[in-house]
Design a protein around this motif. Structure first.
Motif, PDB file in Angstrom:
ATOM      1  N   LEU A  11      58.808  10.615  69.388  1.00 32.64           N
ATOM      2  CA  LEU A  11      58.169  11.423  70.427  1.00 32.64           C
ATOM      3  C   LEU A  11      57.750  12.770  69.839  1.00 32.64           C
ATOM      4  N   ARG A  12      56.561  13.237  70.189  1.00 36.30           N
ATOM      5  CA  ARG A  12      56.100  14.566  69.794  1.00 36.30           C
ATOM      6  C   ARG A  12      55.359  15.189  70.975  1.00 36.30           C
ATOM      7  N   TYR A  13      55.690  16.445  71.273  1.00 36.68           N
ATOM      8  CA  TYR A  13      55.035  17.189  72.344  1.00 36.68           C
ATOM      9  C   TYR A  13      54.529  18.502  71.768  1.00 36.68           C
ATOM     10  N   TYR A  14      53.337  18.892  72.157  1.00 30.50           N
ATOM     11  CA  TYR A  14      52.730  20.148  71.697  1.00 30.50           C
ATOM     12  C   TYR A  14      51.985  20.778  72.872  1.00 30.50           C
ATOM     13  N   VAL A  15      52.105  22.081  73.018  1.00 33.56           N
ATOM     14  CA  VAL A  15      51.266  22.833  73.939  1.00 33.56           C
ATOM     15  C   VAL A  15      50.911  24.131  73.226  1.00 33.56           C
ATOM     16  N   GLY A  16      49.634  24.496  73.247  1.00 36.43           N
ATOM     17  CA  GLY A  16      49.255  25.716  72.552  1.00 36.43           C
ATOM     18  C   GLY A  16      47.773  25.988  72.592  1.00 36.43           C
ATOM     19  N   GLU A  25      49.229  30.274  69.013  1.00 32.74           N
ATOM     20  CA  GLU A  25      50.435  30.326  69.844  1.00 32.74           C
ATOM     21  C   GLU A  25      50.732  28.901  70.305  1.00 32.74           C
ATOM     22  N   TYR A  26      51.972  28.482  70.116  1.00 31.51           N
ATOM     23  CA  TYR A  26      52.289  27.099  70.453  1.00 31.51           C
ATOM     24  C   TYR A  26      53.784  26.888  70.648  1.00 31.51           C
ATOM     25  N   LEU A  27      54.082  25.770  71.275  1.00 31.76           N
ATOM     26  CA  LEU A  27      55.433  25.230  71.402  1.00 31.76           C
ATOM     27  C   LEU A  27      55.311  23.765  71.008  1.00 31.76           C
ATOM     28  N   GLU A  28      56.191  23.313  70.136  1.00 29.79           N
ATOM     29  CA  GLU A  28      56.130  21.924  69.701  1.00 29.79           C
ATOM     30  C   GLU A  28      57.544  21.409  69.443  1.00 29.79           C
ATOM     31  N   PHE A  29      57.777  20.171  69.833  1.00 27.47           N
ATOM     32  CA  PHE A  29      59.016  19.519  69.426  1.00 27.47           C
ATOM     33  C   PHE A  29      58.718  18.073  69.092  1.00 27.47           C
ATOM     34  N   GLU A  30      59.562  17.553  68.214  1.00 26.13           N
ATOM     35  CA  GLU A  30      59.367  16.218  67.677  1.00 26.13           C
ATOM     36  C   GLU A  30      60.728  15.556  67.532  1.00 26.13           C
ATOM     37  N   LEU A  31      60.836  14.330  68.015  1.00 27.77           N
ATOM     38  CA  LEU A  31      62.075  13.562  67.907  1.00 27.77           C
ATOM     39  C   LEU A  31      61.813  12.348  67.033  1.00 27.77           C
ATOM     40  N   GLU A  94      49.561  18.020  74.130  1.00 26.78           N
ATOM     41  CA  GLU A  94      49.526  16.717  73.473  1.00 26.78           C
ATOM     42  C   GLU A  94      50.894  16.059  73.631  1.00 26.78           C
ATOM     43  N   LEU A  95      50.871  14.770  73.844  1.00 28.04           N
ATOM     44  CA  LEU A  95      52.104  14.000  73.915  1.00 28.04           C
ATOM     45  C   LEU A  95      51.871  12.710  73.141  1.00 28.04           C
ATOM     46  N   ILE A  97      53.856   9.259  71.740  1.00 30.13           N
ATOM     47  CA  ILE A  97      55.049   8.442  71.921  1.00 30.13           C
ATOM     48  C   ILE A  97      54.851   7.114  71.199  1.00 30.13           C
ATOM     49  N   LYS A  98      55.871   6.717  70.447  1.00 26.43           N
ATOM     50  CA  LYS A  98      55.892   5.381  69.860  1.00 26.43           C
ATOM     51  C   LYS A  98      57.138   4.691  70.383  1.00 26.43           C
ATOM     52  N   ILE A  99      56.927   3.587  71.066  1.00 31.65           N
ATOM     53  CA  ILE A  99      58.032   2.767  71.560  1.00 31.65           C
ATOM     54  C   ILE A  99      57.750   1.345  71.124  1.00 31.65           C
ATOM     55  N   GLY A 100      58.558   0.859  70.209  1.00 32.73           N
ATOM     56  CA  GLY A 100      58.319  -0.483  69.673  1.00 32.73           C
ATOM     57  C   GLY A 100      56.972  -0.531  68.982  1.00 32.73           C
ATOM     58  N   ASN A 101      56.144  -1.484  69.375  1.00 31.02           N
ATOM     59  CA  ASN A 101      54.802  -1.625  68.791  1.00 31.02           C
ATOM     60  C   ASN A 101      53.754  -0.832  69.556  1.00 31.02           C
ATOM     61  N   GLU A 102      54.154  -0.167  70.620  1.00 33.19           N
ATOM     62  CA  GLU A 102      53.214   0.586  71.452  1.00 33.19           C
ATOM     63  C   GLU A 102      53.145   2.035  70.972  1.00 33.19           C
ATOM     64  N   HIS A 103      51.924   2.528  70.772  1.00 31.86           N
ATOM     65  CA  HIS A 103      51.710   3.914  70.341  1.00 31.86           C
ATOM     66  C   HIS A 103      50.775   4.575  71.355  1.00 31.86           C
ATOM     67  N   LEU A 104      51.289   5.601  72.022  1.00 30.83           N
ATOM     68  CA  LEU A 104      50.511   6.324  73.028  1.00 30.83           C
ATOM     69  C   LEU A 104      50.243   7.734  72.532  1.00 30.83           C
ATOM     70  N   ALA A 105      49.044   8.232  72.765  1.00 27.70           N
ATOM     71  CA  ALA A 105      48.709   9.610  72.405  1.00 27.70           C
ATOM     72  C   ALA A 105      47.844  10.185  73.515  1.00 27.70           C
ATOM     73  N   PHE A 106      48.337  11.221  74.167  1.00 27.65           N
ATOM     74  CA  PHE A 106      47.622  11.882  75.250  1.00 27.65           C
ATOM     75  C   PHE A 106      47.270  13.302  74.824  1.00 27.65           C
ATOM     76  N   THR A 107      46.058  13.735  75.133  1.00 28.51           N
ATOM     77  CA  THR A 107      45.641  15.117  74.928  1.00 28.51           C
ATOM     78  C   THR A 107      44.888  15.542  76.175  1.00 28.51           C
ATOM     79  N   CYS A 108      45.248  16.708  76.700  1.00 26.27           N
ATOM     80  CA  CYS A 108      44.581  17.204  77.902  1.00 26.27           C
ATOM     81  C   CYS A 108      44.647  18.722  77.922  1.00 26.27           C
ATOM     82  N   PRO A 109      43.827  19.353  78.774  1.00 26.70           N
ATOM     83  CA  PRO A 109      43.967  20.801  78.933  1.00 26.70           C
ATOM     84  C   PRO A 109      45.369  21.126  79.435  1.00 26.70           C
TER      85      PRO A 109
END
Length: 154
Positions: A11-16, A25-31, A94-95, A97-109
């Protein structure tokens, strides 16, 4: 859950945003699947330095984060109607997520409030994204705060 299940979750989340005055300027975390949680925050406020923290969380916490993600129903959100980001300096979230074989990537304002959710092209999808990102941020802030406590609790 077995180790294999944890190897399938990332999982990775970013806002900036970027400005001429304050820079990036940003906040980001990654698991990572191993349980390594990486946190970075740079506000550029008064010339302050970026905050970078790294910690290892237990498999039980990784599994709880995985459960939160799955229960949110983010995997059923279709972002094809979301407004595309025009340039990288725009405030964005931005969000990934990788769960199993599924890879999701969202980007929005950047979503600042539920008003932004209601005004969006996909209020239901944005609502799921908004609440999940809020839940994840609160959980990560709590983990960082607990792990790097300055004064011991008496």
């Amino acid at each position: 859950m077995t180790t294999e299940a944890h190897d399938e979750f990332y999982l990775r989340y970013y806002v900036g945003h970027e400005t001429k005055q304050m820079g990036h300027e940003y906040l980001e975390f990654e698991l990572h699947p191993s349980g390594k949680l990486r946190y970075a925050n740079d506000s550029g406020y008064r010339g302050g330095r970026a905050i970078n923290k790294e910690l290892i969380i237990s498999p039980a916490v990784v599994e709880e984060i995985r459960r939160i993600v799955l229960d949110s129903r983010i995997t059923s959100v279709d972002d094809s109607t979301w407004e595309p980001m025009k340039n990288r300096s725009t405030r964005r979230q931005e969000l990934e997520i990788k769960i199993g074989n599924e890879h999701l990537a969202f980007t929005c304002p950047e979503i600042l409030s539920l008003v932004d959710v209601q005004k969006s092209s996909d209020p239901e999808g944005f609502r799921v994204f908004y609440y999940l990102s809020q839940d994840l941020k609160v959980l990560v802030f709590s983990l960082i705060s607990l792990h790097f406590k300055i004064k011991p609790i008496p």
